[in-house]
Motif scaffolding. Sequence first.
Motif, PDB file in Angstrom:
ATOM      1  N   PRO A 164      36.211  37.520  19.920  1.00  0.00           N
ATOM      2  CA  PRO A 164      36.558  36.902  18.574  1.00  0.00           C
ATOM      3  C   PRO A 164      35.538  35.698  18.395  1.00  0.00           C
ATOM      4  CG  PRO A 164      38.302  36.443  19.898  1.00  0.00           C
ATOM      5  CD  PRO A 164      37.460  37.262  20.620  1.00  0.00           C
ATOM      6  N   ILE A 165      35.038  35.404  16.983  1.00  0.00           N
ATOM      7  CA  ILE A 165      34.597  34.027  16.863  1.00  0.00           C
ATOM      8  C   ILE A 165      35.356  33.269  16.396  1.00  0.00           C
ATOM      9  CG2 ILE A 165      32.751  33.156  15.225  1.00  0.00           C
ATOM     10  CD1 ILE A 165      31.482  35.857  14.705  1.00  0.00           C
ATOM     11  N   VAL A 166      35.476  32.249  17.131  1.00  0.00           N
ATOM     12  CA  VAL A 166      36.485  31.158  16.985  1.00  0.00           C
ATOM     13  C   VAL A 166      35.558  29.775  17.131  1.00  0.00           C
ATOM     14  CG1 VAL A 166      38.231  29.776  18.282  1.00  0.00           C
ATOM     15  CG2 VAL A 166      38.115  32.482  18.254  1.00  0.00           C
ATOM     16  N   GLY A 167      35.949  28.829  16.132  1.00  0.00           N
ATOM     17  CA  GLY A 167      35.141  27.752  16.040  1.00  0.00           C
ATOM     18  C   GLY A 167      33.593  28.115  15.869  1.00  0.00           C
ATOM     19  N   GLY A 168      33.475  29.265  15.022  1.00  0.00           N
ATOM     20  CA  GLY A 168      31.932  29.369  14.685  1.00  0.00           C
ATOM     21  C   GLY A 168      31.244  30.073  15.527  1.00  0.00           C
ATOM     22  N   PHE A 169      31.653  30.138  17.017  1.00  0.00           N
ATOM     23  CA  PHE A 169      30.933  31.011  17.673  1.00  0.00           C
ATOM     24  C   PHE A 169      31.802  31.910  18.731  1.00  0.00           C
ATOM     25  CE2 PHE A 169      28.687  26.956  17.390  1.00  0.00           C
ATOM     26  CZ  PHE A 169      27.701  27.116  17.158  1.00  0.00           C
ATOM     27  N   GLY A 170      31.078  33.228  19.164  1.00  0.00           N
ATOM     28  CA  GLY A 170      31.721  34.351  19.810  1.00  0.00           C
ATOM     29  C   GLY A 170      30.498  35.028  20.425  1.00  0.00           C
ATOM     30  N   ARG A 171      31.007  36.170  20.963  1.00  0.00           N
ATOM     31  CA  ARG A 171      29.865  36.815  21.910  1.00  0.00           C
ATOM     32  C   ARG A 171      29.998  38.174  21.300  1.00  0.00           C
ATOM     33  NH1 ARG A 171      27.990  33.735  25.640  1.00  0.00           N
ATOM     34  NH2 ARG A 171      29.278  32.160  26.573  1.00  0.00           N
ATOM     35  N   LEU A 172      28.822  38.942  21.686  1.00  0.00           N
ATOM     36  CA  LEU A 172      28.562  40.203  21.122  1.00  0.00           C
ATOM     37  C   LEU A 172      27.605  41.039  22.001  1.00  0.00           C
ATOM     38  CD1 LEU A 172      28.374  42.194  18.521  1.00  0.00           C
ATOM     39  CD2 LEU A 172      26.096  41.151  17.878  1.00  0.00           C
ATOM     40  N   VAL A 173      27.880  42.205  22.426  1.00  0.00           N
ATOM     41  CA  VAL A 173      26.994  43.011  23.111  1.00  0.00           C
ATOM     42  C   VAL A 173      25.909  43.901  22.530  1.00  0.00           C
ATOM     43  CG1 VAL A 173      27.161  44.825  24.995  1.00  0.00           C
ATOM     44  CG2 VAL A 173      28.789  43.015  24.994  1.00  0.00           C
ATOM     45  N   LEU A 174      24.802  43.617  22.594  1.00  0.00           N
ATOM     46  CA  LEU A 174      23.760  44.384  22.287  1.00  0.00           C
ATOM     47  C   LEU A 174      22.622  45.136  23.235  1.00  0.00           C
ATOM     48  CD1 LEU A 174      22.749  42.220  19.129  1.00  0.00           C
ATOM     49  CD2 LEU A 174      23.691  44.307  18.901  1.00  0.00           C
ATOM     50  N   GLY A 175      22.915  46.294  23.319  1.00  0.00           N
ATOM     51  CA  GLY A 175      21.900  46.985  24.622  1.00  0.00           C
ATOM     52  C   GLY A 175      22.737  46.584  25.516  1.00  0.00           C
ATOM     53  N   ASP A 176      21.781  46.036  26.743  1.00  0.00           N
ATOM     54  CA  ASP A 176      22.129  45.641  27.919  1.00  0.00           C
ATOM     55  C   ASP A 176      22.276  44.066  28.099  1.00  0.00           C
ATOM     56  OD1 ASP A 176      19.402  44.934  28.028  1.00  0.00           O
ATOM     57  OD2 ASP A 176      19.025  45.586  29.780  1.00  0.00           O
ATOM     58  N   SER A 177      22.498  43.353  26.865  1.00  0.00           N
ATOM     59  CA  SER A 177      22.503  41.968  26.756  1.00  0.00           C
ATOM     60  C   SER A 177      23.878  41.520  26.145  1.00  0.00           C
ATOM     61  CB  SER A 177      21.166  41.193  26.097  1.00  0.00           C
ATOM     62  OG  SER A 177      20.196  41.483  26.897  1.00  0.00           O
ATOM     63  N   VAL A 178      24.306  40.418  26.681  1.00  0.00           N
ATOM     64  CA  VAL A 178      25.515  39.600  25.616  1.00  0.00           C
ATOM     65  C   VAL A 178      24.880  38.584  24.853  1.00  0.00           C
ATOM     66  CG1 VAL A 178      27.607  38.434  26.028  1.00  0.00           C
ATOM     67  CG2 VAL A 178      27.205  40.465  27.531  1.00  0.00           C
ATOM     68  N   TRP A 179      25.055  38.579  23.775  1.00  0.00           N
ATOM     69  CA  TRP A 179      24.647  37.501  22.728  1.00  0.00           C
ATOM     70  C   TRP A 179      25.667  36.519  22.265  1.00  0.00           C
ATOM     71  CZ3 TRP A 179      19.126  36.995  21.500  1.00  0.00           C
ATOM     72  CH2 TRP A 179      18.514  37.800  22.255  1.00  0.00           C
ATOM     73  N   ARG A 180      25.224  35.375  22.364  1.00  0.00           N
ATOM     74  CA  ARG A 180      26.070  34.240  21.620  1.00  0.00           C
ATOM     75  C   ARG A 180      25.781  34.551  20.185  1.00  0.00           C
ATOM     76  NH1 ARG A 180      26.364  27.645  22.100  1.00  0.00           N
ATOM     77  NH2 ARG A 180      28.663  27.738  21.540  1.00  0.00           N
ATOM     78  N   VAL A 181      26.835  34.496  19.316  1.00  0.00           N
ATOM     79  CA  VAL A 181      26.716  34.593  17.853  1.00  0.00           C
ATOM     80  C   VAL A 181      27.390  33.565  17.263  1.00  0.00           C
ATOM     81  CG1 VAL A 181      26.571  37.098  17.872  1.00  0.00           C
ATOM     82  CG2 VAL A 181      29.002  35.974  17.604  1.00  0.00           C
ATOM     83  N   PRO A 235      31.334  33.096  10.578  1.00  0.00           N
ATOM     84  CA  PRO A 235      32.855  32.531  10.192  1.00  0.00           C
ATOM     85  C   PRO A 235      33.533  33.244  11.265  1.00  0.00           C
ATOM     86  CG  PRO A 235      31.907  34.490   8.825  1.00  0.00           C
ATOM     87  CD  PRO A 235      30.827  33.948   9.602  1.00  0.00           C
ATOM     88  N   ASP A 236      34.722  32.406  11.479  1.00  0.00           N
ATOM     89  CA  ASP A 236      35.673  32.992  12.441  1.00  0.00           C
ATOM     90  C   ASP A 236      36.380  34.426  12.194  1.00  0.00           C
ATOM     91  OD1 ASP A 236      35.752  30.635  13.607  1.00  0.00           O
ATOM     92  OD2 ASP A 236      37.533  29.730  12.991  1.00  0.00           O
ATOM     93  N   LEU A 237      36.257  35.382  13.077  1.00  0.00           N
ATOM     94  CA  LEU A 237      36.600  36.773  12.939  1.00  0.00           C
ATOM     95  C   LEU A 237      37.132  37.128  14.213  1.00  0.00           C
ATOM     96  CD1 LEU A 237      33.108  37.994  11.309  1.00  0.00           C
ATOM     97  CD2 LEU A 237      35.201  37.558  10.208  1.00  0.00           C
ATOM     98  N   PRO A 238      38.202  38.291  14.206  1.00  0.00           N
ATOM     99  CA  PRO A 238      38.817  38.713  15.252  1.00  0.00           C
ATOM    100  C   PRO A 238      37.858  39.655  16.146  1.00  0.00           C
ATOM    101  CG  PRO A 238      39.718  39.766  13.431  1.00  0.00           C
ATOM    102  CD  PRO A 238      38.751  38.677  12.926  1.00  0.00           C
ATOM    103  N   ALA A 239      38.271  39.921  17.213  1.00  0.00           N
ATOM    104  CA  ALA A 239      37.435  40.808  18.108  1.00  0.00           C
ATOM    105  C   ALA A 239      37.603  42.189  17.636  1.00  0.00           C
ATOM    106  CB  ALA A 239      37.904  41.033  19.433  1.00  0.00           C
ATOM    107  N   GLY A 240      36.473  43.297  17.717  1.00  0.00           N
ATOM    108  CA  GLY A 240      36.427  44.573  17.161  1.00  0.00           C
ATOM    109  C   GLY A 240      36.019  44.586  15.755  1.00  0.00           C
ATOM    110  N   THR A 241      35.726  43.467  14.975  1.00  0.00           N
ATOM    111  CA  THR A 241      34.900  43.456  13.612  1.00  0.00           C
ATOM    112  C   THR A 241      33.733  43.777  13.696  1.00  0.00           C
ATOM    113  OG1 THR A 241      36.765  41.341  13.165  1.00  0.00           O
ATOM    114  CG2 THR A 241      34.985  41.895  11.474  1.00  0.00           C
TER     115      THR A 241
END
Length: 150
Positions: free
Chosen positions: A106-123, A126-132
Amino acid sequence: MQVVQFLADNGPWSWIVAGLILLALELVVPGGYLLWMGVAGLIVGLLTLFQPIAWPLQWLIFGGLSLVAIFLWVRFNRGRETANDSPFLNRRADRFLGHEAVLEQPIVGGFGRLVLGDSVWRVAGPDLPAGTRVKIVGSEGAVLRVERMS
């Protein structure tokens, strides 16, 4: 003064040889400037080969042709983009602009994580739950800016 005397004695052939020398120097010292000076020297040599011209006027024609050719070359090349087979080299985050993905965390406090290809990116976004489902709309360094998909 010896150069002027040499040009006066040998006429057009000295301009042609000087132009060829400048063209050869362009191969050693690339940049484009010597190329156009060499072409100007060849043109002055060909002009004086068919029409005798006083040496001060020869130098004036050489200087004028060199300046005009270099100015036009610089102006033409300044606006052109260089062809590139790796447009996103050193800008990996820009490669993902417009992509859609699902948040891993989830994006909490403006920041979260996202997997793209073989990398994990910081995103960031707005605050959003995981799976969005989110869309990548920008980047700031190694942080991707995301918005919720409608």
